[in-house]
Design a protein around this motif. Structure first.
Motif, PDB file in Angstrom:
ATOM      1  N   ALA A 120       0.833  -1.205   0.000  1.00 44.52           N
ATOM      2  CA  ALA A 120       0.000   0.000   0.000  1.00 44.52           C
ATOM      3  C   ALA A 120       0.868   1.256   0.000  1.00 44.52           C
ATOM      4  O   ALA A 120       0.741   2.110   0.882  1.00 44.52           O
ATOM      5  N   PRO A 121       1.766   1.395  -0.982  1.00 44.86           N
ATOM      6  CA  PRO A 121       2.703   2.532  -0.978  1.00 44.86           C
ATOM      7  C   PRO A 121       1.989   3.873  -1.139  1.00 44.86           C
ATOM      8  O   PRO A 121       1.111   4.029  -1.988  1.00 44.86           O
ATOM      9  N   THR A 122       2.367   4.826  -0.297  1.00 43.70           N
ATOM     10  CA  THR A 122       1.790   6.173  -0.350  1.00 43.70           C
ATOM     11  C   THR A 122       2.905   7.206  -0.327  1.00 43.70           C
ATOM     12  O   THR A 122       4.037   6.911   0.063  1.00 43.70           O
ATOM     13  N   TRP A 123       2.556   8.428  -0.736  1.00 45.83           N
ATOM     14  CA  TRP A 123       3.556   9.502  -0.652  1.00 45.83           C
ATOM     15  C   TRP A 123       2.941  10.823  -0.194  1.00 45.83           C
ATOM     16  O   TRP A 123       3.655  11.808   0.008  1.00 45.83           O
ATOM     17  N   LYS A 124       1.630  10.862   0.021  1.00 42.82           N
ATOM     18  CA  LYS A 124       0.968  12.083   0.471  1.00 42.82           C
ATOM     19  C   LYS A 124       0.342  11.886   1.856  1.00 42.82           C
ATOM     20  O   LYS A 124      -0.387  10.923   2.073  1.00 42.82           O
TER      21      LYS A 124
END
Length: 298
Positions: free
Chosen positions: A137-141
């Motif tokens: 579940a990669p996120t960046w925000k």
């Protein structure tokens, strides 16, 4: 390196201390080692309740095959929680220094949420410190950025939470068990029946450590976002040379899921989908490990 009593363990291993030096100050980073063999590093997601304990299910199922190492990020879990100006550069350097001091060869990594973004950035080093990379579940925000809050508003919220008195009161309101349960039901867990009073009490206890509000305030307001744009996120994805698997929760929030799908569609990146949302590495640990294990053993 200091080995602590097992009473402090979170994934069933031996708890150790990495004394990390940052800007001439030494900070205590807690991590755990379980079993022997080829190492796999587990990196928990950034959140108000971030702790290596959320990787316990994956760790238990990997240990018959690998040595498992799980780390608490600075400002989270059982690691030190100083009143620093938390920034992405700090976490990139922490991860780089931990890898350099703990491993003498490339290591496999399973990284969740924002930790996946940092793992991706570190993968661009030469030589690459990863042998394989699993992004769960990669996120960046951060949450407020996802909600569309402009930068001045996010900065103001962060500084307010950091302030004495009012900041602690605001943090207390936003970490009450009822509020934490609401957030879990919104975008972290799928099955509300798993959010028992005992489970939520454990999460609440994580938020009550001295200095607990500083790093989470940075995360929630987007200050710890590893990338600054969708384009940067995908550009780094295109630059990856290490074998990479992306695992997507079918019930992830729409905007976050779209970012995961875009990353998964890049050439050379493998992907799989499972039940769950942003907390799928904890809620659906068995399903995640069923994907991770053959990928790591191949």
């Amino acid at each position: 390196m200091t080995i602590l009593k097992d009473s402090t363990n979170q994934i069933g291993g031996k708890t150790r201390v990495f004394n990390w030096v940052w800007q001439d100050q030494t900070y205590r980073i807690m991590y755990e080692v379980r079993e022997e063999g080829s190492p796999v590093l587990l990196l928990p997601a950034f959140s108000t309740v971030s702790t290596r304990a959320e990787m316990q299910g994956i760790a238990e199922q990997l240990t018959p095959h690998f040595q498992v190492i799980a780390m608490d990020w600075l400002g989270f879990g059982q690691s030190a929680r100083p009143a620093l100006n938390y920034q992405p550069a700090l976490y990139r350097q922490l991860l780089q220094d931990f890898l350099r001091t703990q491993f003498d060869q490339p290591v496999a990594v399973v990284a969740a949420g924002h930790a996946a973004g940092y793992a991706m950035q570190v993968a661009l080093q030469t030589p690459c410190p990863w042998s394989k990379m699993v992004l769960v579940a990669p996120t960046w925000k951060g949450p407020l950025r996802v909600m569309g809050a402009p930068t001045p508003v996010r900065d103001a919220v962060r500084e307010l939470v950091r302030s004495p008195g009012v900041g602690q009161a605001l943090y207390t309101l936003n970490t009450a068990p009822a509020f934490l349960k609401f957030m879990y039901r919104q975008h972290v867990y799928v099955d509300a029946n798993k959010l028992t009073p005992e489970f939520m009490q454990q999460k609440y206890d994580i938020t009550q450590q001295p200095g607990a509000r500083y790093a989470p305030a940075a995360f929630v307001t987007g200050t710890l976002d590893p990338m600054q744009s969708h384009e940067e996120f995908l550009q780094i994805g295109r630059s990856l040379s290490v074998p990479t698997m992306v695992i997507i929760g079918e019930k992830s929030p729409g905007q976050s899921k779209a970012e995961m799908e875009a990353l998964a569609e890049l050439p050379g990146i493998q992907s799989s989908r499972t039940p769950g949302s942003l907390g799928l590495h904890e809620e659906y640990a068995s399903e995640v490990t069923a994907i991770v294990l053959p990928f790591l053993r191949a």
